[in-house]
Design a protein around this motif. Sequence first.
Motif, short mmCIF file in Angstrom:
data_model
loop_
_atom_site.label_atom_id
_atom_site.label_comp_id
_atom_site.label_asym_id
_atom_site.label_seq_id
_atom_site.Cartn_x
_atom_site.Cartn_y
_atom_site.Cartn_z
N ALA A 181 37.62 65.27 -73.12
CA ALA A 181 38.93 65.91 -72.95
C ALA A 181 39.40 66.48 -74.28
O ALA A 181 39.97 67.57 -74.33
CB ALA A 181 39.94 64.90 -72.41
N HIS A 182 39.12 65.74 -75.34
CA HIS A 182 39.53 66.16 -76.68
C HIS A 182 38.86 67.49 -77.04
O HIS A 182 39.50 68.42 -77.54
CB HIS A 182 39.15 65.08 -77.69
CG HIS A 182 39.68 65.32 -79.05
ND1 HIS A 182 40.98 65.02 -79.40
CD2 HIS A 182 39.09 65.84 -80.16
CE1 HIS A 182 41.17 65.36 -80.66
NE2 HIS A 182 40.05 65.85 -81.14
N VAL A 183 37.56 67.56 -76.75
CA VAL A 183 36.82 68.78 -77.08
C VAL A 183 37.26 69.94 -76.18
O VAL A 183 37.38 71.07 -76.62
CB VAL A 183 35.29 68.52 -76.92
CG1 VAL A 183 34.51 69.81 -77.07
CG2 VAL A 183 34.85 67.48 -77.93
N ALA A 184 37.55 69.61 -74.91
CA ALA A 184 37.86 70.66 -73.93
C ALA A 184 39.08 71.49 -74.33
O ALA A 184 39.16 72.66 -73.99
CB ALA A 184 38.06 70.03 -72.55
N VAL A 185 40.03 70.86 -75.02
CA VAL A 185 41.26 71.60 -75.33
C VAL A 185 41.25 72.21 -76.73
O VAL A 185 42.26 72.70 -77.20
CB VAL A 185 42.50 70.69 -75.18
CG1 VAL A 185 42.68 70.33 -73.72
CG2 VAL A 185 42.38 69.45 -76.03
N ARG A 186 40.07 72.15 -77.38
CA ARG A 186 39.97 72.84 -78.68
C ARG A 186 39.71 74.31 -78.42
O ARG A 186 39.36 74.73 -77.32
CB ARG A 186 38.82 72.29 -79.51
CG ARG A 186 38.87 70.83 -79.87
CD ARG A 186 40.04 70.49 -80.73
NE ARG A 186 41.02 69.77 -79.92
CZ ARG A 186 42.15 69.27 -80.38
NH1 ARG A 186 42.48 69.43 -81.63
NH2 ARG A 186 42.98 68.64 -79.58
N GLY A 187 39.80 75.10 -79.45
CA GLY A 187 39.32 76.47 -79.45
C GLY A 187 39.99 77.36 -78.42
O GLY A 187 41.18 77.26 -78.17
N ARG A 188 39.17 78.25 -77.84
CA ARG A 188 39.68 79.28 -76.95
C ARG A 188 40.46 78.70 -75.77
O ARG A 188 41.55 79.16 -75.46
CB ARG A 188 38.51 80.11 -76.43
CG ARG A 188 38.70 81.61 -76.61
CD ARG A 188 37.37 82.32 -76.47
NE ARG A 188 36.82 82.09 -75.13
CZ ARG A 188 37.00 82.94 -74.11
NH1 ARG A 188 37.68 84.04 -74.27
NH2 ARG A 188 36.49 82.69 -72.92
N THR A 189 39.88 77.66 -75.14
CA THR A 189 40.54 77.07 -73.99
C THR A 189 41.91 76.55 -74.37
O THR A 189 42.90 76.76 -73.67
CB THR A 189 39.70 75.91 -73.43
OG1 THR A 189 38.33 76.29 -73.47
CG2 THR A 189 40.11 75.56 -72.02
N GLY A 190 41.96 75.86 -75.50
CA GLY A 190 43.22 75.29 -75.95
C GLY A 190 44.26 76.38 -76.18
O GLY A 190 45.41 76.24 -75.77
N ARG A 191 43.82 77.48 -76.80
CA ARG A 191 44.78 78.57 -77.05
C ARG A 191 45.25 79.18 -75.75
O ARG A 191 46.44 79.47 -75.57
CB ARG A 191 44.13 79.64 -77.94
CG ARG A 191 44.08 79.25 -79.40
CD ARG A 191 43.86 80.47 -80.28
NE ARG A 191 42.61 81.16 -79.98
CZ ARG A 191 41.43 80.79 -80.47
NH1 ARG A 191 41.35 79.74 -81.25
NH2 ARG A 191 40.34 81.45 -80.16
N ALA A 192 44.31 79.35 -74.79
CA ALA A 192 44.69 79.92 -73.50
C ALA A 192 45.70 79.03 -72.80
O ALA A 192 46.74 79.49 -72.30
CB ALA A 192 43.44 80.09 -72.63
N LEU A 193 45.42 77.71 -72.81
CA LEU A 193 46.33 76.78 -72.14
C LEU A 193 47.70 76.80 -72.79
O LEU A 193 48.73 76.78 -72.11
CB LEU A 193 45.76 75.36 -72.17
CG LEU A 193 44.54 75.12 -71.29
CD1 LEU A 193 44.07 73.68 -71.42
CD2 LEU A 193 44.85 75.44 -69.84
N SER A 194 47.72 76.86 -74.11
CA SER A 194 49.01 76.80 -74.78
C SER A 194 49.81 78.08 -74.51
O SER A 194 51.03 78.06 -74.41
CB SER A 194 48.83 76.50 -76.27
OG SER A 194 49.08 77.64 -77.02
N LEU A 195 49.11 79.21 -74.33
CA LEU A 195 49.80 80.45 -73.98
C LEU A 195 50.34 80.36 -72.55
O LEU A 195 51.47 80.79 -72.27
CB LEU A 195 48.84 81.63 -74.12
CG LEU A 195 49.51 83.01 -74.20
CD1 LEU A 195 50.52 83.04 -75.33
CD2 LEU A 195 48.47 84.10 -74.39
N ILE A 196 49.54 79.77 -71.65
CA ILE A 196 50.00 79.60 -70.27
C ILE A 196 51.24 78.72 -70.25
O ILE A 196 52.19 78.96 -69.52
CB ILE A 196 48.88 78.96 -69.40
CG1 ILE A 196 47.76 79.97 -69.19
CG2 ILE A 196 49.44 78.49 -68.07
CD1 ILE A 196 46.54 79.40 -68.51
#
Lengths: 371, 292, 383
Positions: A181-196
């Motif tokens: 889970a920690h890795v999943a929210v790093r990088g591109r995915t994390g940025r996308a989620l935070s924008l959502i």
Amino acid sequence: MNARIRQPTVPWLVRVAAVVVALAVLVILPQQSTPYDNLQITLVAAWAVVIAGLNLLTGYAGQISLGQAAFFGIGAYTTAITALHGWPVVLSFALAFLLPATVGALVAIPAVRLRGHALAMITISLPLVAVPLAKRLDGLTGGSQGLTTPIGSAPTWSGLADDQWAYYVVLTVAAALLALAHVAVRGRTGRALSLIRTSEVAAVTTGIPVRRYKMVVFALASGYGGAGGFLYVYCVRFVSPESLDFLLGITLLCSLVVGGLRSSAGSVVAACFYVYVPNLVGDINPEKSSLIYGAVLLLVLLFAPAGIAGAARGLWRRRKLLARKLATSWPAPSTPTGYLAVAGSTETSQEENGGLTPTRSTASNPSSKTR
Amino acid sequence: MGALQQVVDGLSAGSIYAALALALVLVHRATGVVNFAQGEMGVLMAYVAWSLTSAGVPVLVAVLAAMALSFPLGVATERFLIRRFHGQDGLVIVVVTVGLLILLNGIVGAIWGYVSKPFPSLFPNEVIRLGGVAVTVEQIGNLVVLLAVVAGLQIIFLRTRFGLSLRAVADNRESSALSGLAVNRLLMAGWGMAAALGTLAACLIAPKIFLDPSMMNAVLVYSLAAAVLGGLDSPVGAVVAALVIGVAENIAGAYIDIIGTDLKIAVPLLLMVVVLLGRPQGIFGRREVVRV
Amino acid sequence: MASAPGIDDKTILLGGSFPLSGALSANGQAALGGIKAFIDATNEAGGVRMSDGVIRRIEFKYYDDGYDPARVVQNFRKLVDQDQVFAYVGAFGTATNAAVMPLATRQEIPQVLLGTGASVFSADQKKNPWTIGWQPTYEQEGESFGKYLVSLNRTLKVGFLGQNDDLGDAYRNGLTEAIKGSRVSIVADVTYERTDTSLDSQISTLAGSHADVLFSAVAIPRLESAVLARMAQLGWAPMTYLPIMSNSATHVIKASGAVSFPEMFSGEFAKVPDNPIWAGDKAVQSYLADMKKYSPEADATIANAVWAYSAGDALVRALEGMKDLSRQDLMTSIHALDYDDAPMLLPDLAVNGSDSASPPIHELQVEKFIDNRWELIEDSEKN
């Protein structure tokens, strides 16, 4: 390196070191402590997985969910029922993850169109329907007396007691899931989620497939809920409709906020809060436990509105600022490379001070004398 | 008599949900917060009313006194608790109200114990029989009080300067402050009014479901559903939705075998999902404007 | 003499878990208060004289579980592993005790005299030799009223209202078993959820079935009061059975505020202190005195307190009857219990631990509500 873009937090080497030390302690611990302590730590690990799932959905993607209890319940019942029928434990685990994930994805089809209170209400209805359903299907679920299931016994070759075995299995699986889970929210995915989370409109305009992201996160969060249910049953060996009450969904959300949103450590802190605080409060005065529990919850939020993990992070930042202020009284170069060098040379033994910038400033910190 | 009686029973249950839903709407409309502790604040003050009636005070006076005392309780909650979280993640405020719920529940239990207590009704214990259908004076009375409250709220919100200011503050606190509104006072007033209304709700419900520290938990779920279904900023919407929920679940529970009385709670929830998919802002709610 | 954990020369350490917070806390507090009052009174009177000639005091440790199975499992572990209790006694609740039963079986810890009427704790003592209940099961209660209905020798239509779970099922099964092949039949069967706010809809449905008898197996006193109030409003007055946990003259019948009542029946095995027919009873007086002195925070008129108090008495008798000081011996001693002079139980009611499929108390008497109080129906009146 997106780590640079974010606010300076606790340096990664310090974190790695802290995790390593914590792991070492956790590996040795069950040999020394009582079965009761082991059970509690095992439960913390199980709930940390449930809460980490909620953290993905509510923390990172900003989709408020009060229904995590239902997915926890599906996972727990799946585990109990399959174990009763003698299915292999790996299959139980896979089903306990996949079944709630599928249900989560189905729920997500309508749910991703909603936000805020509307979404909260739809998710709160899941446990409300799940409880009478679990009671009605009593041939399968054992009704309100619940199900006792033969799972989690230590194999003889291990030479461990049941509680130690469950401890190691649950902690290992939980650590793996938390790391994922920690890795999943790093990088591109994390940025996308935070924008959502902050602005769905902006996310759409930058070409992020918002609905697909939300559905995947919903399914993943539900799967984590189910996996947590598996781990719970693995150490408690019992599940009943009481364990998926709608109040549980709300309590889990409370714990997540208290632990700290958008933080992997926060999920673990949240699970500690969820498991330990009711027991501690019960020890102080069982007749007034809800009074004290409510007061503790409010006090924590009053003093740490960003959660315990958030407050710790803030404290760390302040400490660094403080150190910088001290350091500026000396004409020392204060560059990021400086601290990397210090941290790199100290390996794991100096994780406490690795983040302090110039070498000279560490002298102002008494704990550095341990070196 | 069957079906018609079920409708009457449903309306009666619905008016219970509506009373609390109104208080939720009031707080949301005035301050943009969904207050999970709304019901429990009402429970606390209903216990105060109960203590007054046990001391010989007439019910009506006791309830009015409890409502009057609720106002400062609501004001204090906003001033000393909720305001500290202004600007935080909305989720944190939700959790704060849940914490308040748990705390108040514990306080009520510690003072008055956990044994449920009968609460005197504001209305005479009489039954009117129309054909084969039994309607109690209490049911009619509750409904009348509710409608009066809704009408009053509509007037306040739509026809008075005070109501307009309240709406402005909930909508955009910063602009309201800039245009010279006494934002803090308005926020406190909104919470105070809602607390008084929540107390009224608890006192109307208590004769039916008995005083108990946790009496509002189940009601809260239905009331939340009603408030969201009706649109969180519409008192009329909340009441209509609550009545529809009450009737729909009773009819479905009694006449659709696969649902039965145990799963009847699924009916309002399903109804809510269907409506929200079409109108995420609720039946009577205003569409939320999304700013980028 | 080698002894098990929890027993030394001065004390016996026992433990239990109760819902002291949450929706069931009134009952949990009453159950805890009852057993604590008896134990404290015993200690005050000197203690328990055991077979080795030593007099020991009982120390009772308890924790709150909020009726959460996960917390009860932790509490059990804590009591057994950390506090080192000798036995787990008098714990309240069905789901919570069910969660503990497999642990008790595996760890060989006595889990005895439990505050629940679920049959599962006493039904299979081969499989769960370390667990035994206390009070009659819900099946036995349903059966006892069913038998009474059959004995009336009339054609009767029964409407059944029960909780949507195995508690409701147990009442239904007991009743169905007893009326099988008789002129009594169930014509309507309706359930409710523990979280329901009102049972109006259910009562309307049942009233529409024109049943002569309502078996109102509503386990929550508050909701049972509402049922009585609603029946009065509808003017529906069949013979009505109130289950033992919702038959309190104070907390259910009087609290309902109903202006008229149907003919009401219930089952009973204990002397309920708010029933005026026991006002002069010595056992009731000392019970009330003990409750006031040792457990003032618990409501002595809640039946769970009475049952737990009498379980405390059984506990002391079982401890006195032990031959050695092992946990196994406690089980043997409980199974050997056989007496009919328990305080707070109905006169001549037998306590007998030897039945391998039944809790120690397994009989009830049917009672009828006459002149604002419960009166036992004598066997002679039945015909």
